[in-house]
Design a protein around this motif. Structure first.
Motif, PDB file in Angstrom:
ATOM      1  N   VAL A   1      -3.655  13.010   3.523  1.00 46.16           N
ATOM      2  CA  VAL A   1      -4.589  14.089   3.181  1.00 46.16           C
ATOM      3  C   VAL A   1      -4.813  14.985   4.388  1.00 46.16           C
ATOM      4  O   VAL A   1      -4.854  16.213   4.276  1.00 46.16           O
ATOM      5  CB  VAL A   1      -5.933  13.513   2.657  1.00 46.16           C
ATOM      6  CG1 VAL A   1      -6.968  14.608   2.482  1.00 46.16           C
ATOM      7  CG2 VAL A   1      -5.709  12.780   1.344  1.00 46.16           C
ATOM      8  N   ALA A   2      -4.912  14.378   5.568  1.00 41.19           N
ATOM      9  CA  ALA A   2      -5.059  15.176   6.793  1.00 41.19           C
ATOM     10  C   ALA A   2      -3.808  16.019   7.035  1.00 41.19           C
ATOM     11  O   ALA A   2      -3.900  17.177   7.439  1.00 41.19           O
ATOM     12  CB  ALA A   2      -5.332  14.266   7.985  1.00 41.19           C
TER      13      ALA A   2
ATOM     14  N   ILE B   1     -10.447  18.562  11.564  1.00 37.82           N
ATOM     15  CA  ILE B   1      -9.800  17.263  11.802  1.00 37.82           C
ATOM     16  C   ILE B   1      -9.384  17.139  13.258  1.00 37.82           C
ATOM     17  O   ILE B   1      -9.612  16.107  13.902  1.00 37.82           O
ATOM     18  CB  ILE B   1      -8.587  17.077  10.858  1.00 37.82           C
ATOM     19  CG1 ILE B   1      -9.061  16.865   9.421  1.00 37.82           C
ATOM     20  CG2 ILE B   1      -7.717  15.907  11.308  1.00 37.82           C
ATOM     21  CD1 ILE B   1      -7.950  16.928   8.377  1.00 37.82           C
TER      22      ILE B   1
ATOM     23  N   PHE C   1       2.051   7.898   4.481  1.00 41.51           N
ATOM     24  CA  PHE C   1       1.198   9.077   4.306  1.00 41.51           C
ATOM     25  C   PHE C   1       1.070   9.445   2.817  1.00 41.51           C
ATOM     26  O   PHE C   1       0.030   9.903   2.379  1.00 41.51           O
ATOM     27  CB  PHE C   1       1.780  10.284   5.027  1.00 41.51           C
ATOM     28  CG  PHE C   1       1.578  10.296   6.514  1.00 41.51           C
ATOM     29  CD1 PHE C   1       1.536   9.138   7.265  1.00 41.51           C
ATOM     30  CD2 PHE C   1       1.445  11.494   7.182  1.00 41.51           C
ATOM     31  CE1 PHE C   1       1.360   9.157   8.640  1.00 41.51           C
ATOM     32  CE2 PHE C   1       1.275  11.534   8.561  1.00 41.51           C
ATOM     33  CZ  PHE C   1       1.228  10.365   9.281  1.00 41.51           C
TER      34      PHE C   1
ATOM     35  N   THR D   1      -2.435   8.859   1.350  1.00 41.87           N
ATOM     36  CA  THR D   1      -3.321   8.028   2.155  1.00 41.87           C
ATOM     37  C   THR D   1      -4.250   8.972   2.926  1.00 41.87           C
ATOM     38  O   THR D   1      -4.102  10.195   2.868  1.00 41.87           O
ATOM     39  CB  THR D   1      -2.518   7.167   3.151  1.00 41.87           C
ATOM     40  OG1 THR D   1      -1.843   8.032   4.068  1.00 41.87           O
ATOM     41  CG2 THR D   1      -1.522   6.276   2.434  1.00 41.87           C
ATOM     42  N   GLU D   2      -5.166   8.391   3.648  1.00 43.70           N
ATOM     43  CA  GLU D   2      -6.098   9.206   4.457  1.00 43.70           C
ATOM     44  C   GLU D   2      -5.335  10.110   5.420  1.00 43.70           C
ATOM     45  O   GLU D   2      -5.644  11.288   5.568  1.00 43.70           O
ATOM     46  CB  GLU D   2      -7.014   8.254   5.228  1.00 43.70           C
ATOM     47  CG  GLU D   2      -8.044   8.917   6.078  1.00 43.70           C
ATOM     48  CD  GLU D   2      -8.905   7.896   6.806  1.00 43.70           C
ATOM     49  OE1 GLU D   2      -9.909   8.329   7.393  1.00 43.70           O
ATOM     50  OE2 GLU D   2      -8.578   6.692   6.818  1.00 43.70           O
ATOM     51  N   THR D   3      -4.308   9.577   6.038  1.00 49.59           N
ATOM     52  CA  THR D   3      -3.504  10.356   6.981  1.00 49.59           C
ATOM     53  C   THR D   3      -2.733  11.442   6.257  1.00 49.59           C
ATOM     54  O   THR D   3      -2.575  12.555   6.770  1.00 49.59           O
ATOM     55  CB  THR D   3      -2.520   9.429   7.735  1.00 49.59           C
ATOM     56  OG1 THR D   3      -3.201   8.248   8.119  1.00 49.59           O
ATOM     57  CG2 THR D   3      -1.956  10.088   8.957  1.00 49.59           C
TER      58      THR D   3
ATOM     59  N   THR E   1     -12.351  16.562  15.421  1.00 51.18           N
ATOM     60  CA  THR E   1     -12.845  15.197  15.237  1.00 51.18           C
ATOM     61  C   THR E   1     -11.999  14.205  16.029  1.00 51.18           C
ATOM     62  O   THR E   1     -12.529  13.311  16.690  1.00 51.18           O
ATOM     63  CB  THR E   1     -12.849  14.823  13.744  1.00 51.18           C
ATOM     64  OG1 THR E   1     -13.669  15.764  13.045  1.00 51.18           O
ATOM     65  CG2 THR E   1     -13.368  13.420  13.524  1.00 51.18           C
TER      66      THR E   1
END
Length: 152
Positions: free
Chosen positions: A63-64, A82, A26, A59-61, A85
């Motif tokens: 940031v979430a 999020i 992450f 990583t993208e995760t 989505t």
């Protein structure tokens, strides 16, 4: 403009307070050689911009996940978006899974029908061959004893 409308120091504090939410896939902290590489490629004009601290890379995760550890309105709104989505993606995936199952069923039934149709054609062929043989036999000239009526 700051990410999630919070200063970098606040963001880093929130991450450090919740470090168990950020495994290596992450987030990670950049090493000195990675920072040097960024500076040499003019991504970061100089190390002074960093203020002596090592930057975090998400990583993208990751940031979430940030949106779930921050408490301001923008982070909360992003976290809600999020989650919505993910729910839509899961529903779309389930719909596709059901559709694929139905297509598999149709394909299986179609293959079964193909086998049955081929069997019908085989029976028709055998029937036609038997009929042709019967016709050929009936057209042959008869040999052997013939029955005559004794009334002559």
């Amino acid at each position: 403009m700051y990410l999630y409308d919070v200063e970098t120091r606040v963001l880093k504090q929130a991450v450090r307070r919740n470090i168990e939410r950020f495994p290596l896939d992450f987030m990670f902290e950049l090493e000195d050689d990675e920072i040097d590489l960024l500076v040499s490629q003019n991504v970061i004009p100089s190390k002074k911009i960093l203020g002596g601290a090592r930057p975090f890379a998400f990583t993208e995760t990751g940031v979430a996940m940030l949106s779930s550890v921050l408490k301001n309105k923008k982070a909360i709104d992003i976290n809600i978006a999020i989650m919505r989505t993910f729910i839509k993606l899961r529903k779309a995936f389930n719909d596709n899974t059901n559709l694929m199952r139905r297509l598999d069923d149709i394909e299986y039934k179609s293959a079964d029908h193909d086998k049955k149709i081929m069997l019908i054609f085989e029976y028709l062929k055998q029937f036609e061959e038997a009929k042709q043989k019967e016709i050929q036999i009936s057209k042959r000239k008869r040999i052997g004893f013939k029955k005559y009526d004794s009334q002559d």
